[in-house]
Design a protein around this motif. Structure first.
Motif, short mmCIF file in Angstrom:
data_model
loop_
_atom_site.label_atom_id
_atom_site.label_comp_id
_atom_site.label_asym_id
_atom_site.label_seq_id
_atom_site.Cartn_x
_atom_site.Cartn_y
_atom_site.Cartn_z
N ALA A 1 -41.26 11.04 -3.23
CA ALA A 1 -39.80 10.96 -3.20
C ALA A 1 -39.20 12.33 -3.45
CB ALA A 1 -39.30 9.98 -4.26
N GLY A 2 -37.88 12.39 -3.33
CA GLY A 2 -37.13 13.58 -3.70
C GLY A 2 -37.54 14.82 -2.93
N GLN A 3 -37.68 15.91 -3.65
CA GLN A 3 -37.98 17.20 -3.05
C GLN A 3 -39.32 17.18 -2.33
OE1 GLN A 3 -38.13 20.36 -5.85
NE2 GLN A 3 -38.38 21.97 -4.34
N SER B 1 -26.82 14.23 -10.18
CA SER B 1 -25.39 14.19 -9.88
C SER B 1 -25.08 13.08 -8.89
CB SER B 1 -24.93 15.54 -9.32
OG SER B 1 -25.02 16.55 -10.31
N ALA B 2 -25.97 12.87 -7.93
CA ALA B 2 -25.77 11.80 -6.95
C ALA B 2 -25.79 10.43 -7.64
CB ALA B 2 -26.85 11.86 -5.88
N LEU B 3 -26.65 10.27 -8.62
CA LEU B 3 -26.70 9.00 -9.35
C LEU B 3 -25.38 8.74 -10.09
CD1 LEU B 3 -30.33 9.05 -10.75
CD2 LEU B 3 -29.35 7.28 -9.28
N ILE B 4 -24.87 9.77 -10.74
CA ILE B 4 -23.60 9.59 -11.45
C ILE B 4 -22.47 9.35 -10.46
CG2 ILE B 4 -21.94 10.70 -13.01
CD1 ILE B 4 -24.32 12.19 -14.26
N LEU C 1 -33.06 4.56 -6.92
CA LEU C 1 -33.16 5.99 -7.23
C LEU C 1 -33.51 6.22 -8.69
CD1 LEU C 1 -30.24 7.80 -5.35
CD2 LEU C 1 -32.68 8.32 -5.20
N CYS C 2 -32.92 5.44 -9.58
CA CYS C 2 -33.23 5.56 -11.00
C CYS C 2 -34.71 5.28 -11.26
CB CYS C 2 -32.37 4.60 -11.82
SG CYS C 2 -30.65 5.09 -11.99
N GLY D 1 -27.90 13.99 -2.60
CA GLY D 1 -28.95 13.37 -3.41
C GLY D 1 -29.88 12.50 -2.59
N ARG D 2 -29.34 11.81 -1.60
CA ARG D 2 -30.18 11.00 -0.71
C ARG D 2 -31.20 11.86 0.02
NH1 ARG D 2 -25.23 7.33 1.81
NH2 ARG D 2 -25.30 5.64 0.26
N GLU D 3 -30.83 13.11 0.28
CA GLU D 3 -31.74 14.02 0.98
C GLU D 3 -32.65 14.77 0.03
OE1 GLU D 3 -29.06 16.47 3.13
OE2 GLU D 3 -28.39 14.86 4.49
N GLY D 4 -32.62 14.41 -1.26
CA GLY D 4 -33.50 15.05 -2.22
C GLY D 4 -32.88 16.22 -2.94
#
Length: 933
Positions: free
Chosen positions: A214-216, A606-609, A637-638, A598-601
């Motif tokens: 996931a993520g980066q 910040s995207a979650l908040i 995501l969490c 954030g969806r793109e990693g």
């Protein structure tokens, strides 16, 4: 190998994103079975051609065809008839049925007997005759892979045959790789290019095989693979092997497995040495700017040296006037880098750094890659790059630059400080919570004195808060780090302000006065002025119910310009404050880019908040379906990134939806989970999440005693509890529950507190709620208070709250025998509740409406002018009312069952109903209304 989608005739299972290709092969196999034919697949190496050949071969075999398979082999390309001999070997028993000339030609050419060399046309005719003979009993399909490596003699014979297969029940399906000379003449033959997977299919393939990626990490794999299925399956294995000591990937391309290196390695190796050097410069430069390559290779004829690579289809030069270069596939770039030596890469990075003197960030990165040993000057340049990246909103870039800067730092104190800052950015913005914890351990090893520093305390507190919800330890760390400096920042004001922001968030989650008191004491010690925005946010976070008009005015100005902001941390901090005082809608334009990033990693935290704010704003403003979708996304995501504290916010949103819609079982489950998590940690604000949803659910089912106790626990009657943001969400819940449970004095005391605290001046919603609560609690002259509530400008922005006030007003008017006016308000409330899916509230409104003498099922449609049904919607509604299932309706109207469900989803609100149970009654009422003059 992957290539992917549903397969023809039961083949192709496990292939993702290849529906179009498999459909084409299905048609081709059907054609071959009856009439013969040829098809050539082309595509980059690793794109999945072999997997598609396998799918077609399996489909043909299942249909009764004889499949003859072969593949070109590079080291056999000079051995005449090697390919033809291999593919025709299963037909040796058919030789005796050929005429003597053909039999002799095949025997001699394929090495099964001696004789004089045969005429090539006779041989080609013999091959065709043999295949036609074999197809007399069942269809025949020749499947040839790696056509580019089939020897010259075999390729010529196959090309001859390919043009003469019509009507023969013989098919030829071949695949070749562009960029190689082939002896097979393809001109005029049907050809299909197998392209890379699109972004969605590529992500689906990786998600299916590597669900924890996931993520980066996921973003790097997808970027480097460029949709190549083989790379998508091979690159994830390189991740763990390529990480540095801090668990962060280096900036260069991921290392390649041997299989991936083989895809393009031979073509790169064939290039002249000067060309390979320029290819390496281009691969490491990354932007395709020929002017940079010229500056990095002074005195060399760059276009001429790149020409061999262009002819070999390794790269293309576009916009020659502007000088742009691009590799045909990202894997070529990776192959060039992977095939170079360490010394060659260092030299190339040094040359690029010298060529990029006017671009400090790119220069710093190339210097970092050209510096094998610690170097403070380069480390400082990279730290500056990190700060610039963060200011422009690139949290991941800032995080990576800080980690690399720490790696290059020679002294332990500087290394520890930079690692701590990287850990803070990772946890606070970039979503690298787990990595940040590891970085902190490494930072303290580098510098044991770091523990009390502002940056280390802020970073550790972010990890403790987000991962564990340990508000007490986080608070203790931060207060200790701030107060031991007597409010001084030691020249690093940014570190001090970040520590204070983190402390503020800790206090917010804890919701306890003693923690906020320590925060205020820390502020009182400051010897540097707080930035105005920080001071404003601190006031709103600490006690939103007592926000001054001046503070709200400043916040309005900040919200108005927020869409111009690039720093995701600043955006989400402002938006969270705005949510507390009903201004989150104005932040939506700024929040969505943060979510997309954030969806793109990118800035995942910040995207979650941002998702929290959007999700809760959706609930408040009546976009409940979107609220539910965002809650599910946020929870995923969490879970992927380990953010337990933020997960409670999404559980809260789901619980509020369930409460309003009457799903008491879900409410109980979520409330229990939130409470069990929050109470041991002392996270009182989080505990209030559970209280809020259970109070709302209890009100919906008429359990006013439970509703009162839950709302009281958030903010007791007569008090707008300080440091309790949910006190602004439940005042009408408390008042209604108090009135319905016989506690009118407590209800009046709370209304007085609402007015005394100034809630009506904070927002239109709170003005509506205050006036509505006053009307509920008033012993007399209630109509005036209700009218005051409904006269508040903009109340339609808060549909659920407005519908509740209308319901209460309608109940009052019906009991006062003002039946006509009661119907108007009750019908409006019913329509809103039904649109939202607030079933228990809709049931109450419908019951009141029936008591007022109106047909509740159709009143909403008739009195409020709902949109009429379309012709197709009317037909679907009639069939659904007759008892047909969605599938049966779809079969009758030639629609999918999903399409039918989507139509019904639109039909129900138009008719003012929530399910097909009352569909027949609603349609009857519709006809009755149409018949009225």
């Amino acid at each position: 190998m992957a290539g992917q989608g549903s397969a023809p005739r039961g083949t192709g299972e496990g292939l993702v994103g290849r529906d179009r290709e498999l459909e084409l092969l299905r048609s081709y196999v059907d054609q071959v079975l009856g009439h013969g034919g040829v098809l050539v697949l082309s595509g980059e190496p690793g794109v999945g051609k072999s997997a598609l050949l396998d799918a077609a071969a399996t489909a043909a075999s299942a249909a009764g065809a004889l499949v003859l398979r072969s593949g070109g082999v590079e080291f056999l390309a000079d051995l005449s008839f090697a390919g033809l001999n291999h593919v025709l070997e299963p037909l040796l028993h058919e030789y005796d049925g050929l005429d003597p000339a053909h039999r002799e030609a095949l025997t001699v050419a394929l090495g099964a007997g001696d004789g004089a060399p045969v005429d090539r046309l006779v041989l080609y005719g013999a091959v065709l005759a043999l295949l036609r003979r074999a197809a007399g009993s069942r269809p025949v399909l020749l499947v040839i892979d790696d056509l580019q490596w089939v020897d010259r003699a075999s390729a010529a014979a196959l090309a001859f045959v390919a043009r003469r297969l019509a009507g023969s029940r013989v098919g030829l399906l071949a695949a070749w790789r562009p960029g190689f000379e082939s002896f097979f003449e393809r001109a005029g033959l049907p050809e299909f290019t197998v392209s890379a997977l699109d972004d969605t299919a590529a992500a689906d393939l990786v998600g299916e095989r590597f669900p924890l990626l996931a993520g980066q990490d996921l973003r790097r794999v997808l970027a480097q693979a460029g949709g190549n299925p083989l790379a998508l399956l091979e690159l994830p294995a390189a991740l763990d092997d390529s990480r540095g000591s801090a668990g962060v990937l280096p900036s260069e391309a991921l290392p390649l497995s041997r299989r991936l290196r083989d895809l393009y390695g031979s073509r790169v190796a064939e290039m002249p040495a000067p060309t390979r050097r320029l290819l390496l410069l281009a691969a490491l430069e990354g932007g395709g700017d020929l002017s940079v390559l010229r500056a990095a290779a002074p005195g060399e004829d760059v276009p001429a040296l790149l020409a061999p690579a262009e002819r070999a289809q390794l790269l293309r030069i576009e916009h020659r006037g502007l000088g742009r270069l691009s590799f045909h596939h990202p894997l070529i770039r990776a192959t060039v880098v992977s095939g170079s030596t360490g010394g060659q890469r260092l030299a190339a990075h040094r040359a690029l750094a010298e060529a990029l003197t006017g671009q400090p960030d790119r220069r710093a990165w190339h210097l970092a890659e050209a510096t094998p040993d610690p170097d403070e000057e380069v480390a400082a340049l990279l730290e500056d790059t990190a700060h610039r990246a963060r200011r422009r909103g690139d949290a991941v870039g800032a995080f990576n630059a800080l980690v690399r800067s720490a790696d290059l730092t020679p002294g332990p104190a500087g290394r520890g400080r930079r690692l701590a800052e990287a850990a803070f950015v990772g946890a606070d913005v970039a979503g690298e919570l787990r990595t940040s914890a590891e970085l902190l351990v490494e930072a303290r090893r580098a510098d044991p004195e770091l523990r009390g520093s502002l940056r280390a305390a802020a970073a550790a507190s972010q990890v403790l808060l987000n991962r564990d919800g340990d508000v007490n330890t986080a608070h203790r760390l931060l207060v200790g780090a701030i107060t031991t400096r007597d409010g001084r920042s030691d020249g690093d004001d940014e570190a001090l302000f970040e520590a204070l922001c983190t402390l503020r968030r800790v206090c917010l989650c804890a919701g306890r006065a003693e923690l906020w008191d320590a925060y205020q004491a820390a502020l009182a010690q400051l010897t540097v002025p707080m930035p105005p925005l920080q001071e404003l946010l601190g006031d709103v976070y600490a006690d939103p119910a007592r926000s001054s008009a001046t503070a709200l005015g400043l916040l309005d100005a900040v919200v108005q310009d927020l869409h111009r902001e690039t720093d995701p941390s600043r955006i989400e901090r402002v938006a969270m404050a705005a949510l507390f005082v009903d201004r989150a809608t104005g932040c939506r334009a700024a929040l969505w880019p943060v979510v997309e990033n954030g969806r793109e990693g990118g800035a995942v935290t910040s995207a979650l908040i941002a998702l929290v704010v959007l999700c809760l704003d959706d609930f408040m403003t009546g976009r409940w379906d979107e609220c539910g979708r965002l809650a599910v996304e946020g929870l995923a995501l969490c879970e992927a990134h380990g953010y337990q504290m933020l997960a409670q916010q999404f559980h809260r949103a789901r619980g509020l939806l369930a409460a309003a819609r009457g799903d008491d079982g879900t409410v109980r489950e979520l409330a229990r989970g939130i409470t069990d998590w929050a109470v041991p940690r002392g996270a009182r604000t989080v505990e209030h999440f559970a209280r809020h949803m259970t109070a709302l659910a209890a009100l919906g089912r008429g359990d006013h005693e439970e509703a009162y106790l839950d709302a009281w626990a958030i903010s007791p009657p007569g008090v707008l509890a300080p440091h309790a943001p949910l006190a602004l969400w439940v005042p009408m819940d408390l008042v209604e529950a108090a009135v319905r449970s016989g506690r009118r004095a407590e209800a009046l005391a709370h209304v007085a507190a609402m007015r005394r605290t100034g809630l009506p001046g904070i927002s239109g919603r709170l003005a509506l709620v205050t006036a509505g609560s006053a009307a509920l609690a008033a012993p007399e002259d209630r109509a005036a208070a209700f009218e005051e509530a409904l006269a508040v400008p903009g109340t339609e922005r808060w549909p659920f709250d407005l519908a509740r006030v209308r319901l209460a007003y309608g109940q009052h008017l019906r009991r006062a025998r003002a039946v006509a006016d009661a119907r108007t308000h009750l019908a409006a409330a019913l329509k809103t509740f039904r649109r939202l899916g607030a079933a228990p509230w809709a049931a109450r409104a419908a019951e009141e409406l029936r008591a007022a003498g109106r047909n509740a099922t159709w009143t909403v449609h008739q009195d409020l002018g709902a949109d009429p049904l379309t012709e197709q919607e009317q037909e679907i509604a009639v069939l659904a009312a007759s008892g047909l299932t969605n599938k049966q309706i779809g079969e009758r109207l030639f629609l999918s069952h999903r399409t039918v469900a989507a139509h019904l989803h639109r039909i129900f609100p138009k008719l003012g109903i929530t399910s097909r149970v009352t569909l027949g009654e609603a349609l009857a009422a519709q006809e009755e209304a149409r018949a009225r003059p």
